[in-house]
Design a protein around this motif. Structure first.
Motif, PDB file in Angstrom:
ATOM      1  N   GLN A  89     -19.441  58.467  36.110  1.00  0.00           N
ATOM      2  CA  GLN A  89     -19.859  57.142  35.632  1.00  0.00           C
ATOM      3  C   GLN A  89     -21.243  57.216  34.986  1.00  0.00           C
ATOM      4  OE1 GLN A  89     -19.529  55.113  39.375  1.00  0.00           O
ATOM      5  NE2 GLN A  89     -17.361  54.584  39.085  1.00  0.00           N
ATOM      6  N   LEU A  90     -22.149  57.943  35.637  1.00  0.00           N
ATOM      7  CA  LEU A  90     -23.481  58.125  35.063  1.00  0.00           C
ATOM      8  C   LEU A  90     -23.410  58.813  33.707  1.00  0.00           C
ATOM      9  CD1 LEU A  90     -26.570  58.396  34.994  1.00  0.00           C
ATOM     10  CD2 LEU A  90     -26.341  60.383  36.501  1.00  0.00           C
ATOM     11  N   ASN A  91     -22.700  59.938  33.643  1.00  0.00           N
ATOM     12  CA  ASN A  91     -22.632  60.679  32.386  1.00  0.00           C
ATOM     13  C   ASN A  91     -21.983  59.859  31.278  1.00  0.00           C
ATOM     14  OD1 ASN A  91     -23.886  62.994  33.357  1.00  0.00           O
ATOM     15  ND2 ASN A  91     -21.964  63.904  34.053  1.00  0.00           N
ATOM     16  N   ALA A  99     -25.019  53.244  39.580  1.00  0.00           N
ATOM     17  CA  ALA A  99     -26.249  52.824  40.260  1.00  0.00           C
ATOM     18  C   ALA A  99     -25.943  52.267  41.638  1.00  0.00           C
ATOM     19  CB  ALA A  99     -26.983  51.792  39.414  1.00  0.00           C
ATOM     20  N   GLU A 100     -24.878  51.508  41.752  1.00  0.00           N
ATOM     21  CA  GLU A 100     -24.524  50.913  43.037  1.00  0.00           C
ATOM     22  C   GLU A 100     -24.087  51.975  44.042  1.00  0.00           C
ATOM     23  OE1 GLU A 100     -25.175  47.965  43.824  1.00  0.00           O
ATOM     24  OE2 GLU A 100     -25.548  47.045  41.872  1.00  0.00           O
ATOM     25  N   GLY A 114     -25.754  54.761  44.211  1.00  0.00           N
ATOM     26  CA  GLY A 114     -26.969  55.492  44.539  1.00  0.00           C
ATOM     27  C   GLY A 114     -27.403  56.536  43.547  1.00  0.00           C
ATOM     28  N   GLU A 115     -26.784  56.585  42.365  1.00  0.00           N
ATOM     29  CA  GLU A 115     -27.190  57.557  41.343  1.00  0.00           C
ATOM     30  C   GLU A 115     -28.559  57.163  40.792  1.00  0.00           C
ATOM     31  OE1 GLU A 115     -26.281  60.366  40.092  1.00  0.00           O
ATOM     32  OE2 GLU A 115     -24.264  60.696  40.912  1.00  0.00           O
ATOM     33  N   LEU A 116     -29.535  57.994  41.068  1.00  0.00           N
ATOM     34  CA  LEU A 116     -30.919  57.694  40.702  1.00  0.00           C
ATOM     35  C   LEU A 116     -31.088  57.435  39.208  1.00  0.00           C
ATOM     36  CD1 LEU A 116     -33.978  57.566  41.290  1.00  0.00           C
ATOM     37  CD2 LEU A 116     -34.024  60.066  41.052  1.00  0.00           C
ATOM     38  N   MET A 117     -30.609  58.336  38.375  1.00  0.00           N
ATOM     39  CA  MET A 117     -30.811  58.188  36.937  1.00  0.00           C
ATOM     40  C   MET A 117     -30.057  56.976  36.390  1.00  0.00           C
ATOM     41  SD  MET A 117     -33.016  60.422  36.438  1.00  0.00           S
ATOM     42  CE  MET A 117     -33.216  59.981  34.722  1.00  0.00           C
ATOM     43  N   ALA A 118     -28.962  56.596  37.033  1.00  0.00           N
ATOM     44  CA  ALA A 118     -28.251  55.384  36.624  1.00  0.00           C
ATOM     45  C   ALA A 118     -29.082  54.152  36.943  1.00  0.00           C
ATOM     46  CB  ALA A 118     -26.893  55.313  37.312  1.00  0.00           C
ATOM     47  N   GLN A 119     -29.733  54.157  38.093  1.00  0.00           N
ATOM     48  CA  GLN A 119     -30.589  53.026  38.471  1.00  0.00           C
ATOM     49  C   GLN A 119     -31.731  52.856  37.473  1.00  0.00           C
ATOM     50  OE1 GLN A 119     -31.575  54.379  42.393  1.00  0.00           O
ATOM     51  NE2 GLN A 119     -29.695  53.575  43.316  1.00  0.00           N
ATOM     52  N   ILE A 120     -32.364  53.955  37.101  1.00  0.00           N
ATOM     53  CA  ILE A 120     -33.474  53.901  36.145  1.00  0.00           C
ATOM     54  C   ILE A 120     -32.989  53.445  34.778  1.00  0.00           C
ATOM     55  CG2 ILE A 120     -35.184  55.300  34.926  1.00  0.00           C
ATOM     56  CD1 ILE A 120     -35.248  57.086  37.470  1.00  0.00           C
ATOM     57  N   SER A 121     -31.870  54.005  34.327  1.00  0.00           N
ATOM     58  CA  SER A 121     -31.343  53.668  33.002  1.00  0.00           C
ATOM     59  C   SER A 121     -30.886  52.218  32.924  1.00  0.00           C
ATOM     60  CB  SER A 121     -30.182  54.606  32.643  1.00  0.00           C
ATOM     61  OG  SER A 121     -30.598  55.950  32.626  1.00  0.00           O
ATOM     62  N   LEU A 122     -30.257  51.745  33.990  1.00  0.00           N
ATOM     63  CA  LEU A 122     -29.793  50.357  34.016  1.00  0.00           C
ATOM     64  C   LEU A 122     -30.987  49.400  34.026  1.00  0.00           C
ATOM     65  CD1 LEU A 122     -27.372  48.453  34.125  1.00  0.00           C
ATOM     66  CD2 LEU A 122     -27.441  48.633  36.630  1.00  0.00           C
ATOM     67  N   ALA A 123     -32.017  49.738  34.790  1.00  0.00           N
ATOM     68  CA  ALA A 123     -33.231  48.922  34.804  1.00  0.00           C
ATOM     69  C   ALA A 123     -33.815  48.809  33.398  1.00  0.00           C
ATOM     70  CB  ALA A 123     -34.261  49.528  35.757  1.00  0.00           C
ATOM     71  N   ALA A 124     -33.829  49.924  32.676  1.00  0.00           N
ATOM     72  CA  ALA A 124     -34.361  49.911  31.311  1.00  0.00           C
ATOM     73  C   ALA A 124     -33.531  49.022  30.397  1.00  0.00           C
ATOM     74  CB  ALA A 124     -34.415  51.334  30.763  1.00  0.00           C
ATOM     75  N   LEU A 125     -32.209  48.988  30.592  1.00  0.00           N
ATOM     76  CA  LEU A 125     -31.356  48.106  29.792  1.00  0.00           C
ATOM     77  C   LEU A 125     -31.660  46.642  30.094  1.00  0.00           C
ATOM     78  CD1 LEU A 125     -27.863  49.894  29.846  1.00  0.00           C
ATOM     79  CD2 LEU A 125     -29.564  49.880  28.017  1.00  0.00           C
ATOM     80  N   TYR A 126     -31.916  46.318  31.361  1.00  0.00           N
ATOM     81  CA  TYR A 126     -32.252  44.938  31.699  1.00  0.00           C
ATOM     82  C   TYR A 126     -33.600  44.523  31.109  1.00  0.00           C
ATOM     83  CZ  TYR A 126     -28.350  43.836  34.792  1.00  0.00           C
ATOM     84  OH  TYR A 126     -27.088  43.537  35.277  1.00  0.00           O
ATOM     85  N   VAL A 127     -34.511  45.472  30.964  1.00  0.00           N
ATOM     86  CA  VAL A 127     -35.794  45.176  30.321  1.00  0.00           C
ATOM     87  C   VAL A 127     -35.614  44.951  28.828  1.00  0.00           C
ATOM     88  CG1 VAL A 127     -38.051  46.137  29.707  1.00  0.00           C
ATOM     89  CG2 VAL A 127     -37.202  46.355  32.050  1.00  0.00           C
ATOM     90  N   SER A 128     -34.814  45.805  28.197  1.00  0.00           N
ATOM     91  CA  SER A 128     -34.655  45.736  26.737  1.00  0.00           C
ATOM     92  C   SER A 128     -33.648  44.689  26.289  1.00  0.00           C
ATOM     93  CB  SER A 128     -34.223  47.106  26.204  1.00  0.00           C
ATOM     94  OG  SER A 128     -32.920  47.441  26.680  1.00  0.00           O
ATOM     95  N   GLY A 129     -32.758  44.274  27.212  1.00  0.00           N
ATOM     96  CA  GLY A 129     -31.725  43.313  26.837  1.00  0.00           C
ATOM     97  C   GLY A 129     -30.595  43.938  26.050  1.00  0.00           C
ATOM     98  N   TYR A 176     -33.379  47.325  40.342  1.00  0.00           N
ATOM     99  CA  TYR A 176     -32.939  48.711  40.176  1.00  0.00           C
ATOM    100  C   TYR A 176     -34.109  49.689  40.156  1.00  0.00           C
ATOM    101  CZ  TYR A 176     -28.208  47.067  39.672  1.00  0.00           C
ATOM    102  OH  TYR A 176     -26.982  46.502  39.942  1.00  0.00           O
ATOM    103  N   TYR A 177     -35.262  49.250  39.618  1.00  0.00           N
ATOM    104  CA  TYR A 177     -36.449  50.098  39.745  1.00  0.00           C
ATOM    105  C   TYR A 177     -36.809  50.271  41.220  1.00  0.00           C
ATOM    106  CZ  TYR A 177     -37.596  50.271  34.743  1.00  0.00           C
ATOM    107  OH  TYR A 177     -37.580  50.530  33.389  1.00  0.00           O
ATOM    108  N   GLY A 178     -36.604  49.200  42.004  1.00  0.00           N
ATOM    109  CA  GLY A 178     -36.887  49.279  43.428  1.00  0.00           C
ATOM    110  C   GLY A 178     -35.980  50.278  44.136  1.00  0.00           C
ATOM    111  N   LEU A 179     -34.708  50.296  43.754  1.00  0.00           N
ATOM    112  CA  LEU A 179     -33.783  51.263  44.346  1.00  0.00           C
ATOM    113  C   LEU A 179     -34.191  52.689  43.995  1.00  0.00           C
ATOM    114  CD1 LEU A 179     -30.381  49.431  43.667  1.00  0.00           C
ATOM    115  CD2 LEU A 179     -31.506  49.740  45.886  1.00  0.00           C
ATOM    116  N   ALA A 180     -34.591  52.884  42.740  1.00  0.00           N
ATOM    117  CA  ALA A 180     -35.026  54.218  42.310  1.00  0.00           C
ATOM    118  C   ALA A 180     -36.340  54.609  42.966  1.00  0.00           C
ATOM    119  CB  ALA A 180     -35.158  54.255  40.782  1.00  0.00           C
TER     120      ALA A 180
END
Length: 332
Positions: free
Chosen positions: A78-80, A106-107, A109-124, A137-141
């Motif tokens: 899913q991450l890849n 991310a749900e 626990g994939e660290l890089m997915a949490q970071i990447s998803l957080a970035a999408l929420y910031v950028s819209g 998601y930044y908090g989870l990471a």
């Protein structure tokens, strides 16, 4: 360049997860298992085709197997897959698909997915801009020890973006990142101690964090170290150390440090008095500064200029030119 670095880091981390498994089986056996519905085999076969490990690289085939594994709930797949959609690698760029797969990973626990998803929420991108979700998601990471997430979460608590403004929480996350060597967090932690934000005001602690950042080449931290030594704030007053730190920052093109260095040469504090070198550094500061600082530094330069002979002025101008041309290596 920065996007490429992020993309490379994500892919290297996620692809590495399948390398050991892939080495244990040949492509024929992996294909048999994958076609039989084995999610691990599907994911690792995808990795092989993605990286060209034991087979000719084929991103389309990789996407096929990633998708099958991801649909079975394989978090790494899913991450890849999310990363591929995010950057348009082997598939048309689709931020909604990226967000979909990254959230599933991310749900889990994939660290890089949490970071990447957080970035999408910031950028819209692919989702509506939502700083609250980004902070989640930044908090989870951050809880997994990711330094970048800790730094970002600290800044969100400091500004109140996506979370209630909370200086104590900001200090907690800055400290976590600072202790792992994150230079921006070290500098920010120094400011927190200097200003008493989220922590009790403590100039000695501020000096400690300034030093950490300065020793990693943070220019503003170098300047701050010099100022603390010059004034004896949080440190024992030491003009020679103040001069040393101003010189390091001045050598990085920092106008305020260049100005203060010139003033130390003028007064002979921490260094042998030299009106010629004082003028040379003040001239550089006035050339590089902007706005009100430039006006002030020019005033300092003009005060020294009035004390120089024509020969000394020519020497000082030559010295400052040579200093600038040599990128501050030939300034003495």
């Amino acid at each position: 360049m920065f996007v490429k670095q992020i993309r490379t880091a994500i892919l290297l981390l996620s692809l590495a997860c399948g390398s050991v498994f892939a080495q244990s089986y040949g492509v024929t056996e992996l294909t048999r298992l994958a076609e039989a519905g084995d999610a691990d085999a599907q994911n690792n076969l995808a990795v092989m085709y993605h990286t060209g490990q034991g087979v000719s690289p084929d991103i389309a085939v990789a996407v096929k197997w990633y998708t099958l594994a991801a649909e079975q709930g394989k978090a790494n797949a899913q991450l890849n897959l999310g990363v591929l959609y995010n950057f348009g690698m082997g598939v048309p760029q689709d931020f909604q698909q990226a967000a979909y797969w990254l959230q599933l990973a991310a749900e889990q626990g994939e660290l890089m997915a949490q970071i990447s998803l957080a970035a999408l929420y910031v950028s819209g991108k692919g989702v509506q801009t939502n700083y609250t979700e980004a902070a989640k998601y930044y908090g989870l990471a951050a809880a997994q020890g990711d330094v970048g997430a800790q730094l970002t979460l600290a800044e969100m608590y400091l500004s109140g973006q996506g979370v209630d403004k909370d200086y104590e929480q900001a200090a907690i996350y800055y400290r976590l990142a600072a202790e792992k060597g994150e230079v921006a967090a070290q500098f920010s932690m120094a400011l927190m101690y200097r200003d008493g934000l989220g922590v009790e005001q403590d100039y000695e602690q501020a000096a400690s964090y300034y030093r950490m950042a300065a020793e990693q080449g943070h220019i503003a931290a170098m300047f701050s170290m010099a100022a603390l030594y010059e004034t004896g704030t949080g440190l024992e007053q030491d003009y020679e150390e103040a001069f040393r730190w101003y010189r390091l920052a001045a050598g990085e093109g920092h106008p305020s440090s260049q100005n203060n260095l010139g003033l130390m040469y003028e007064s002979g504090q921490g260094v042998a008095e030299s009106k010629v070198r004082a003028y040379a550094w003040l001239r550089l500061a006035s050339l590089l500064a902007v706005g009100e600082e430039r006006v002030r530094y020019q005033g300092n330069k003009e005060q020294i200029e009035a004390q120089l002979t024509e020969a000394q002025l020519a020497e000082a101008n030559s010295l400052s030119d040579r200093c600038l041309e040599s990128r501050y290596r030939e300034c003495e």
